[in-house]
Design a protein around this motif. Structure first.
Motif, short mmCIF file in Angstrom:
data_model
loop_
_atom_site.label_atom_id
_atom_site.label_comp_id
_atom_site.label_asym_id
_atom_site.label_seq_id
_atom_site.Cartn_x
_atom_site.Cartn_y
_atom_site.Cartn_z
N ASP A 199 -28.17 -34.25 -5.98
CA ASP A 199 -28.52 -34.58 -7.32
C ASP A 199 -28.93 -36.16 -7.15
O ASP A 199 -27.98 -36.74 -6.55
CB ASP A 199 -27.47 -34.61 -8.20
N LYS A 236 -36.12 -35.48 -6.82
CA LYS A 236 -36.87 -34.29 -6.43
C LYS A 236 -37.55 -33.90 -7.72
O LYS A 236 -38.86 -33.54 -7.55
CB LYS A 236 -35.70 -33.03 -6.52
N PHE A 254 -26.47 -17.95 -9.96
CA PHE A 254 -27.67 -18.57 -9.28
C PHE A 254 -28.65 -17.68 -8.96
O PHE A 254 -30.02 -17.92 -9.09
CB PHE A 254 -27.38 -19.81 -8.57
N ARG A 297 -32.51 -17.12 -10.42
CA ARG A 297 -33.72 -17.11 -9.29
C ARG A 297 -34.61 -15.79 -9.43
O ARG A 297 -35.75 -15.98 -9.40
CB ARG A 297 -33.24 -17.48 -8.09
N ARG A 334 -35.83 -27.26 -6.49
CA ARG A 334 -34.70 -26.55 -5.97
C ARG A 334 -35.13 -24.86 -5.90
O ARG A 334 -35.80 -24.41 -6.65
CB ARG A 334 -33.40 -26.28 -7.00
N THR A 355 -28.39 -22.86 -3.18
CA THR A 355 -27.29 -21.98 -3.18
C THR A 355 -26.67 -21.84 -1.92
O THR A 355 -25.29 -21.94 -1.82
CB THR A 355 -27.77 -20.46 -3.64
N TYR A 366 -24.77 -25.51 -1.95
CA TYR A 366 -23.71 -25.82 -3.21
C TYR A 366 -22.76 -24.82 -3.19
O TYR A 366 -21.57 -24.96 -3.37
CB TYR A 366 -24.15 -25.98 -4.45
N GLN A 367 -22.98 -23.27 -2.89
CA GLN A 367 -22.13 -22.55 -3.19
C GLN A 367 -21.69 -22.24 -1.81
O GLN A 367 -20.28 -21.75 -1.53
CB GLN A 367 -22.59 -21.25 -3.96
N ARG A 381 -22.33 -32.62 -13.51
CA ARG A 381 -21.39 -31.85 -12.36
C ARG A 381 -21.30 -32.63 -11.05
O ARG A 381 -20.44 -32.32 -10.25
CB ARG A 381 -22.50 -30.57 -12.09
P1 TMP Z 1 -30.27 -30.19 -11.20
O1 TMP Z 1 -29.40 -31.50 -11.05
O2 TMP Z 1 -31.37 -30.31 -10.14
O3 TMP Z 1 -30.98 -30.13 -12.67
O4 TMP Z 1 -29.55 -28.87 -10.81
C1 TMP Z 1 -28.35 -28.65 -11.82
C2 TMP Z 1 -26.98 -28.48 -10.91
O5 TMP Z 1 -27.07 -27.05 -10.50
C3 TMP Z 1 -27.26 -29.33 -9.49
O6 TMP Z 1 -25.77 -30.05 -9.46
C4 TMP Z 1 -27.12 -28.35 -8.49
C5 TMP Z 1 -26.67 -27.00 -9.01
N1 TMP Z 1 -27.11 -25.92 -8.34
C6 TMP Z 1 -26.31 -25.05 -7.52
O7 TMP Z 1 -25.17 -25.41 -7.71
N2 TMP Z 1 -26.77 -23.91 -6.85
C7 TMP Z 1 -27.87 -23.63 -7.01
O8 TMP Z 1 -28.52 -22.61 -6.62
C8 TMP Z 1 -28.84 -24.54 -7.91
C9 TMP Z 1 -30.34 -23.84 -8.11
C10 TMP Z 1 -28.49 -25.68 -8.35
#
Ligand code: TMP
Length: 206
Positions: A13, A17, A71, A75, A97, A102, A105-106, A155
């Motif tokens: 973040d 992007k 997520f 998708r 993204r 995924t 972050y996951q 987040r």
């Molecule tokens: P963004 O800030 O790019 O709008 O994304 C929102 C949040 O979602 C960001 O903290 C990353 C998170 N994210 C995941 O955790 N897993 C995913 O697969 C995607 C697409 C976003």
């Protein structure tokens, strides 16, 4: 009918992007390349409920496996309602993204879950981007930008000191997939970043 292509823009973040996805879309349009710019989570026709659920605070307290499923569901909707139809029409789809988010972050601190995320992706999504741009920036820069943008309500805070690990995971994915990934230094003037991304896109398109 000629098939289009899929370009994902990834990074932690605050990496810039969204801005770069928009710029790339405009540059390609000027060059006569038909394209659309989209995003995850929540992209696609009628994808707003996914955005509300996944980009806000609602996820706090859910496990990473549950998040990965959600997520991936979002998708699949993105793919069916927007990405695949656009590609079938010969368009280049630029998404802010895709699956690497995924994976990072996951899946970043659980090797077993990371494998399941790959399996789930193969099973339910089935395509990788033709080109992935990872915009890399230092964590301190990312935090400053996100604070300025949102007053700190994000987040991002919940990842705390893990942000550096997330950044490294994006780089590791790029290094493991050199055929589709390019890492771009995001800690500089946005014109220079945009120019480098356009070179990568032109290589794909030529
Ligand atoms: P963004 O800030 O790019 O709008 O994304 C929102 C949040 O979602 C960001 O903290 C990353 C998170 N994210 C995941 O955790 N897993 C995913 O697969 C995607 C697409 C976003």
């Amino acid at each position: 009918m000629e098939k289009g292509g899929l370009i994902s823009i990834e990074g932690i973040d605050g990496a810039g992007k969204s801005r770069q996805a928009e710029r790339l879309g405009k540059s390609l349009s000027v060059a006569g390349v038909d394209n659309i710019v989209t995003f995850e989570p929540g992209g696609g026709v009628g994808g707003e409920p996914f955005y509300q659920l996944l980009a806000g605070k609602s996820l706090r307290g859910l496990g990473a496996a549950t998040e990965a499923l959600l997520f991936t569901a979002a998708r699949r909707h993105h793919l069916d309602s927007l990405i695949l139809p656009a590609m079938e029409n010969g368009k280049i789809v630029i998404t802010d993204r895709f699956v690497d988010s995924t994976r990072v972050y996951q899946g970043f601190n659980d090797a077993q879950l990371a494998r399941k995320i790959d399996q789930l992706h193969d099973l339910m999504i089935g395509i990788e981007p033709d080109l992935t741009i990872v915009i890399d920036i230092p964590v301190e820069t990312a935090l400053q930008r996100v604070h300025q943008r949102s007053g700190g309500d994000t987040r991002l805070e919940s990842f705390g000191e893990k942000l550096e690990e997330l950044r490294e995971r994006f780089i590791a994915i790029a290094q493991a997939n050199p055929h589709r990934c390019s890492v771009v230094d995001g800690d500089r003037d946005e014109h220079h970043i945009a120019a480098e991304i356009l070179v990568c896109a032109n290589e794909l398109l030529s």
